[in-house]
Design a protein around this motif. Structure first.
Motif, mmCIF file in Angstrom:
data_model
loop_
_atom_site.group_PDB
_atom_site.id
_atom_site.type_symbol
_atom_site.label_atom_id
_atom_site.label_comp_id
_atom_site.label_asym_id
_atom_site.label_seq_id
_atom_site.Cartn_x
_atom_site.Cartn_y
_atom_site.Cartn_z
ATOM 1 N N ASP A 1 0.619 -1.340 0.186
ATOM 2 C CA ASP A 1 0.250 0.187 0.157
ATOM 3 C C ASP A 1 0.711 1.389 0.219
ATOM 4 O OD1 ASP A 1 -2.036 1.638 0.258
ATOM 5 O OD2 ASP A 1 -3.314 0.726 1.924
ATOM 6 N N GLU A 2 1.080 1.529 -0.942
ATOM 7 C CA GLU A 2 2.629 2.996 -1.266
ATOM 8 C C GLU A 2 2.933 2.619 -0.569
ATOM 9 O OE1 GLU A 2 0.138 6.601 -1.466
ATOM 10 O OE2 GLU A 2 -2.337 6.033 -1.581
ATOM 11 N N PRO A 3 4.146 1.936 -1.311
ATOM 12 C CA PRO A 3 5.034 1.888 -0.503
ATOM 13 C C PRO A 3 6.316 2.584 -0.770
ATOM 14 C CG PRO A 3 5.246 0.544 -2.230
ATOM 15 C CD PRO A 3 3.865 1.337 -1.602
ATOM 16 N N THR A 4 6.188 3.943 -1.621
ATOM 17 C CA THR A 4 7.124 4.333 -1.416
ATOM 18 C C THR A 4 6.851 6.020 -0.630
ATOM 19 O OG1 THR A 4 7.120 5.267 -3.950
ATOM 20 C CG2 THR A 4 8.540 3.587 -2.914
ATOM 21 N N GLN A 5 5.101 6.156 -0.573
ATOM 22 C CA GLN A 5 4.590 7.666 0.130
ATOM 23 C C GLN A 5 5.568 7.892 0.829
ATOM 24 O OE1 GLN A 5 1.176 7.418 2.637
ATOM 25 N NE2 GLN A 5 0.495 8.789 1.326
ATOM 26 N N GLY A 6 6.038 9.713 0.874
ATOM 27 C CA GLY A 6 6.461 10.389 1.926
ATOM 28 C C GLY A 6 8.298 9.909 2.191
ATOM 29 N N MET A 7 8.912 9.677 0.702
ATOM 30 C CA MET A 7 10.139 9.112 1.088
ATOM 31 C C MET A 7 11.239 10.118 0.035
ATOM 32 S SD MET A 7 10.390 5.188 0.698
ATOM 33 C CE MET A 7 9.887 3.835 1.595
ATOM 34 N N GLY A 8 11.927 10.114 0.156
ATOM 35 C CA GLY A 8 13.491 11.237 -0.711
ATOM 36 C C GLY A 8 13.601 10.225 -1.790
ATOM 37 N N HIS A 9 14.576 11.347 -3.369
ATOM 38 C CA HIS A 9 14.672 10.462 -3.963
ATOM 39 C C HIS A 9 15.262 8.616 -3.808
ATOM 40 C CE1 HIS A 9 15.408 9.380 -8.468
ATOM 41 N NE2 HIS A 9 16.934 9.543 -8.040
ATOM 42 N N GLU A 10 16.195 9.065 -2.343
ATOM 43 C CA GLU A 10 17.473 7.977 -2.323
ATOM 44 C C GLU A 10 16.585 7.074 -1.486
ATOM 45 O OE1 GLU A 10 20.985 7.451 0.722
ATOM 46 O OE2 GLU A 10 20.626 9.450 -0.449
ATOM 47 N N ASP A 11 16.049 7.128 -1.302
ATOM 48 C CA ASP A 11 15.086 6.156 -0.231
ATOM 49 C C ASP A 11 13.786 5.361 -1.501
ATOM 50 O OD1 ASP A 11 16.416 6.399 2.295
ATOM 51 O OD2 ASP A 11 14.307 7.708 2.985
ATOM 52 N N VAL A 12 13.027 5.987 -2.887
ATOM 53 C CA VAL A 12 12.749 5.803 -3.867
ATOM 54 C C VAL A 12 13.378 5.298 -4.574
ATOM 55 C CG1 VAL A 12 11.008 5.915 -5.445
ATOM 56 C CG2 VAL A 12 10.819 7.674 -2.905
ATOM 57 N N SER A 13 14.794 5.112 -4.876
ATOM 58 C CA SER A 13 15.265 3.933 -5.523
ATOM 59 C C SER A 13 15.635 2.740 -4.748
ATOM 60 C CB SER A 13 16.142 4.971 -5.670
ATOM 61 O OG SER A 13 16.391 6.176 -6.807
ATOM 62 N N ARG A 14 15.518 3.738 -3.216
ATOM 63 C CA ARG A 14 16.165 2.120 -2.587
ATOM 64 C C ARG A 14 15.246 0.590 -2.305
ATOM 65 N NH1 ARG A 14 17.339 3.564 2.131
ATOM 66 N NH2 ARG A 14 19.812 4.560 1.397
ATOM 67 N N VAL A 15 13.960 1.153 -2.168
ATOM 68 C CA VAL A 15 13.140 0.344 -2.140
ATOM 69 C C VAL A 15 12.146 0.053 -2.862
ATOM 70 C CG1 VAL A 15 10.468 0.573 -1.107
ATOM 71 C CG2 VAL A 15 12.076 1.878 0.235
ATOM 72 N N THR A 16 11.815 0.798 -4.153
ATOM 73 C CA THR A 16 11.376 0.678 -5.990
ATOM 74 C C THR A 16 12.926 -0.563 -5.726
ATOM 75 O OG1 THR A 16 11.015 2.303 -6.493
ATOM 76 C CG2 THR A 16 11.624 0.855 -7.746
ATOM 77 N N GLN A 17 13.878 -0.629 -5.311
ATOM 78 C CA GLN A 17 15.249 -1.995 -5.612
ATOM 79 C C GLN A 17 14.285 -3.287 -4.853
ATOM 80 O OE1 GLN A 17 16.780 -2.359 -8.734
ATOM 81 N NE2 GLN A 17 15.689 -0.390 -9.234
ATOM 82 N N LEU A 18 14.400 -2.973 -3.910
ATOM 83 C CA LEU A 18 13.815 -4.077 -2.927
ATOM 84 C C LEU A 18 12.853 -4.861 -3.221
ATOM 85 C CD1 LEU A 18 14.834 -2.289 0.438
ATOM 86 C CD2 LEU A 18 15.723 -3.968 -0.373
ATOM 87 N N ILE A 19 11.668 -4.181 -3.339
ATOM 88 C CA ILE A 19 10.098 -4.434 -3.819
ATOM 89 C C ILE A 19 10.722 -5.372 -5.827
ATOM 90 C CG2 ILE A 19 8.086 -4.166 -5.548
ATOM 91 C CD1 ILE A 19 7.980 -1.571 -3.975
ATOM 92 N N LYS A 20 11.799 -5.197 -6.311
ATOM 93 C CA LYS A 20 11.935 -5.888 -7.472
ATOM 94 C C LYS A 20 12.288 -7.195 -6.665
ATOM 95 C CE LYS A 20 12.564 -6.162 -11.800
ATOM 96 N NZ LYS A 20 11.617 -6.776 -12.835
#
Length: 262
Positions: A179-198
């Protein structure tokens, strides 16, 4: 493709799923098919019904009408715990971690839940040591191995979300709802969490609600667009992003830039 193979390929399906609140139709006759092994993104402007739809899937709400099928079984009227035991698990809903436990203890608690020993806190500490290795593996998987002994409350926001991902993985979900896994994150965190989801998607299926179109375009195999509780488009990102109805739905929306995502 033969029908039999197609039905085996669909892990989650909704048929005519509808939720009304005192005359307001939040989810309106949604027919959705999620293929096994896909990262499937559910997108739409605010108020499109995405959260309500997720709440129907996880049994926090009962539908007004319609059917939910998981691996071909009708689970529409099951209790939330029964659905979770089938392997349909939701994360990133409300922070699903204990702030005053260490990072390692949080993952270990999730592993205990998976074993059905959640409330056995009176068991000797030594009986939990067998879970340490698995907990450390999960922390390594989400890049938190160096934070194992840190109190969770002290973690930066992006790392807390990574910990939530680890605690969800501990339950060994077959279908993970994010449910909105990258909500409220800065660019660096978004990239990291996106890779973790992958990475987390290997060997499982993911259905995610996500506002960030860069995230969606980079990892989603399929996208379903909701508007006012109804599906207006469904397909690969390249196809959906060119759909005139979708572009119009997002026009003037500060949430999202469909055309700017690569």
């Amino acid at each position: 493709m033969p029908e039999k193979h197609l039905s085996e390929e669909i892990i989650l399906e909704t048929r005519g799923l509808t939720k009304e609140f005192k005359g307001f139709v939040a989810v309106n006759g949604v027919d959705l098919k999620v293929r096994r092994g896909d990262i499937h993104a559910l997108i739409g402007p605010n108020g499109a019904g995405k959260t309500t739809f997720f709440n129907l899937l996880t049994k926090f709400l009962l539908p007004t009408r319609g059917t939910i099928l998981y691996r071909g079984t009708d689970i529409t009227h099951e209790k939330p715990a029964q659905t979770a035991r089938r392997g349909l698990v939701r994360s990133f809903q409300i922070s699903a971690v204990f702030p005053h436990m260490t990072v390692l203890e949080n993952v270990r608690a999730a592993l205990q839940r998976g074993l059905g020993t959640t409330f056995h806190f009176w068991k000797p500490e030594s009986s939990l040591y067998g879970l340490h290795d698995r907990a450390r593996q999960l922390l390594a998987q989400v890049g938190l191995q160096d934070f194992a002994d840190e109190l969770t409350v002290n973690l930066p926001y992006g790392r807390k979300r990574a910990l939530e991902l680890a605690t969800t993985l501990a339950l060994e979900p077959e279908l993970m709802l994010l449910d909105e896994p990258t909500q409220g994150m800065g660019h660096e965190d978004v990239s990291r969490v996106t890779q973790l989801i992958k990475k987390a998607s290997e060997g499982r299926t993911i259905l995610m609600v996500e506002h960030n179109m860069n995230v969606v375009s980079s990892i989603a195999d399929r996208i379903t667009v909701l508007q006012r509780g109804t599906i207006i488009a469904d397909g690969p990102y390249a196809e959906v992003s060119k759909n005139p109805q979708v572009i119009e739905a997002y026009m003037g929306s500060a949430d999202t830039e469909l055309q700017g995502a690569h």
